[in-house]
Scaffold this active site. Structure first.
Site, PDB file in Angstrom:
ATOM      1  N   HIS A   1       0.849  -1.184   0.000  1.00  0.00           N
ATOM      2  CA  HIS A   1       0.000   0.000   0.000  1.00  0.00           C
ATOM      3  C   HIS A   1       0.892   1.243   0.000  1.00  0.00           C
ATOM      4  O   HIS A   1       2.109   1.151   0.165  1.00  0.00           O
ATOM      5  CB  HIS A   1      -0.937  -0.005   1.224  1.00  0.00           C
ATOM      6  CG  HIS A   1      -0.233  -0.059   2.536  1.00  0.00           C
ATOM      7  ND1 HIS A   1      -0.258  -1.152   3.365  1.00  0.00           N
ATOM      8  CD2 HIS A   1       0.543   0.853   3.169  1.00  0.00           C
ATOM      9  CE1 HIS A   1       0.451  -0.915   4.445  1.00  0.00           C
ATOM     10  NE2 HIS A   1       0.955   0.295   4.356  1.00  0.00           N
TER      11      HIS A   1
HETATM   12  C1  T46 Z   1       2.771   0.472   6.910  1.00  0.00           C
HETATM   13  C2  T46 Z   1       3.561  -0.772   7.089  1.00  0.00           C
HETATM   14  C3  T46 Z   1       5.046  -0.524   7.098  1.00  0.00           C
HETATM   15  C4  T46 Z   1      -4.376  -0.880  13.282  1.00  0.00           C
HETATM   16  O1  T46 Z   1      -5.546  -1.010  13.702  1.00  0.00           O
HETATM   17  N1  T46 Z   1      -3.584   0.090  13.801  1.00  0.00           N
HETATM   18  C5  T46 Z   1      -2.307   0.284  13.372  1.00  0.00           C
HETATM   19  O2  T46 Z   1      -1.601   1.184  13.882  1.00  0.00           O
HETATM   20  C6  T46 Z   1      -1.785  -0.581  12.352  1.00  0.00           C
HETATM   21  C7  T46 Z   1      -0.364  -0.417  11.827  1.00  0.00           C
HETATM   22  C8  T46 Z   1      -2.596  -1.545  11.848  1.00  0.00           C
HETATM   23  N2  T46 Z   1      -3.872  -1.716  12.308  1.00  0.00           N
HETATM   24  C9  T46 Z   1      -4.723  -2.780  11.757  1.00  0.00           C
HETATM   25  C10 T46 Z   1      -5.166  -2.537  10.316  1.00  0.00           C
HETATM   26  C11 T46 Z   1      -5.282  -3.928   9.739  1.00  0.00           C
HETATM   27  O3  T46 Z   1      -6.549  -4.458  10.004  1.00  0.00           O
HETATM   28  O4  T46 Z   1      -3.965  -3.993  11.740  1.00  0.00           O
HETATM   29  C12 T46 Z   1      -4.250  -4.734  10.550  1.00  0.00           C
HETATM   30  C13 T46 Z   1      -2.970  -5.001   9.777  1.00  0.00           C
HETATM   31  O5  T46 Z   1      -2.501  -3.756   9.245  1.00  0.00           O
HETATM   32  P1  T46 Z   1      -1.753  -3.688   7.852  1.00  0.00           P
HETATM   33  O6  T46 Z   1      -2.284  -4.737   6.949  1.00  0.00           O
HETATM   34  O7  T46 Z   1      -1.824  -2.290   7.375  1.00  0.00           O
HETATM   35  O8  T46 Z   1      -0.270  -4.077   8.279  1.00  0.00           O
HETATM   36  P2  T46 Z   1       1.021  -3.967   7.367  1.00  0.00           P
HETATM   37  O9  T46 Z   1       2.123  -4.635   8.113  1.00  0.00           O
HETATM   38  O10 T46 Z   1       0.752  -4.455   5.988  1.00  0.00           O
HETATM   39  O11 T46 Z   1       1.325  -2.412   7.271  1.00  0.00           O
HETATM   40  C14 T46 Z   1       1.813  -1.729   8.400  1.00  0.00           C
HETATM   41  C15 T46 Z   1       1.105  -0.377   8.546  1.00  0.00           C
HETATM   42  O12 T46 Z   1      -0.301  -0.558   8.601  1.00  0.00           O
HETATM   43  C16 T46 Z   1       1.382   0.526   7.393  1.00  0.00           C
HETATM   44  O13 T46 Z   1       0.981   1.844   7.710  1.00  0.00           O
HETATM   45  O14 T46 Z   1       3.188   1.382   6.234  1.00  0.00           O
HETATM   46  O15 T46 Z   1       3.203  -1.536   8.245  1.00  0.00           O
END
Ligand code: T46
Length: 123
Positions: free
Chosen positions: A42
């Site tokens: 993303h």
């Molecule tokens: C990024 C990369 C480097 C939350 O509710 N709060 C939070 O602060 C975060 C980070 C995530 N979430 C929830 C949202 C999703 O339902 O946790 C779940 C997994 O998040 P995401 O798929 O976005 O995780 P990554 O590892 O793909 O991405 C994360 C960060 O979200 C993003 O901002 O840049 O790490």
């Protein structure tokens, strides 16, 4: 980094100094069990973050819509700035990988661009 051998190494990062924004949120990712895992995929509209590999290693793909590069993240003294409108993907995690992220804002799903075609149109 201070080399404090034999008592360890001390790493320091201060907001608005090494980190070019006020830090409003931190999160970390560990416990990688699946070697085929992929995270990220993303870009953010406004959010700026600094990503640091505290232990182990992973590959960080960065794409600004024109060029792509892959960084091997394996040095805890290196923080990479993830600016806005920068598509990023993380994979090839070692089992002992620990990733720390310092974020400039609270979590807002509305700030994510999760569709690559939409990202390409906007970048
Ligand atoms: C990024 C990369 C480097 C939350 O509710 N709060 C939070 O602060 C975060 C980070 C995530 N979430 C929830 C949202 C999703 O339902 O946790 C779940 C997994 O998040 P995401 O798929 O976005 O995780 P990554 O590892 O793909 O991405 C994360 C960060 O979200 C993003 O901002 O840049 O790490």
């Amino acid at each position: 980094m201070f080399k404090d051998y034999p008592d360890g190494d001390l790493f320091i990062a201060e907001a608005r100094r090494e980190i070019p924004f006020d830090i409003k949120r931190i999160y970390f990712i560990n416990n990688f069990k699946d070697s085929s895992a992929v995270r990220g995929r993303h870009a953010h509209k406004k959010l700026r973050q600094v990503i640091i590999c505290l232990g182990g290693s992973f590959d960080l793909l960065l794409d600004d819509g024109r060029r792509r590069q892959i960084l091997k993240m394996n040095d805890p003294s290196i923080g990479v700035l993830l600016g806005n409108y920068l598509w990023h993907e993380m994979d090839n995690f070692s089992g002992d990988c620990v990733i720390l992220v310092l974020a400039g804002d609270h979590y807002k799903e509305s700030d994510y661009i999760r569709d690559y075609n939409e990202f390409k149109k906007r970048s």
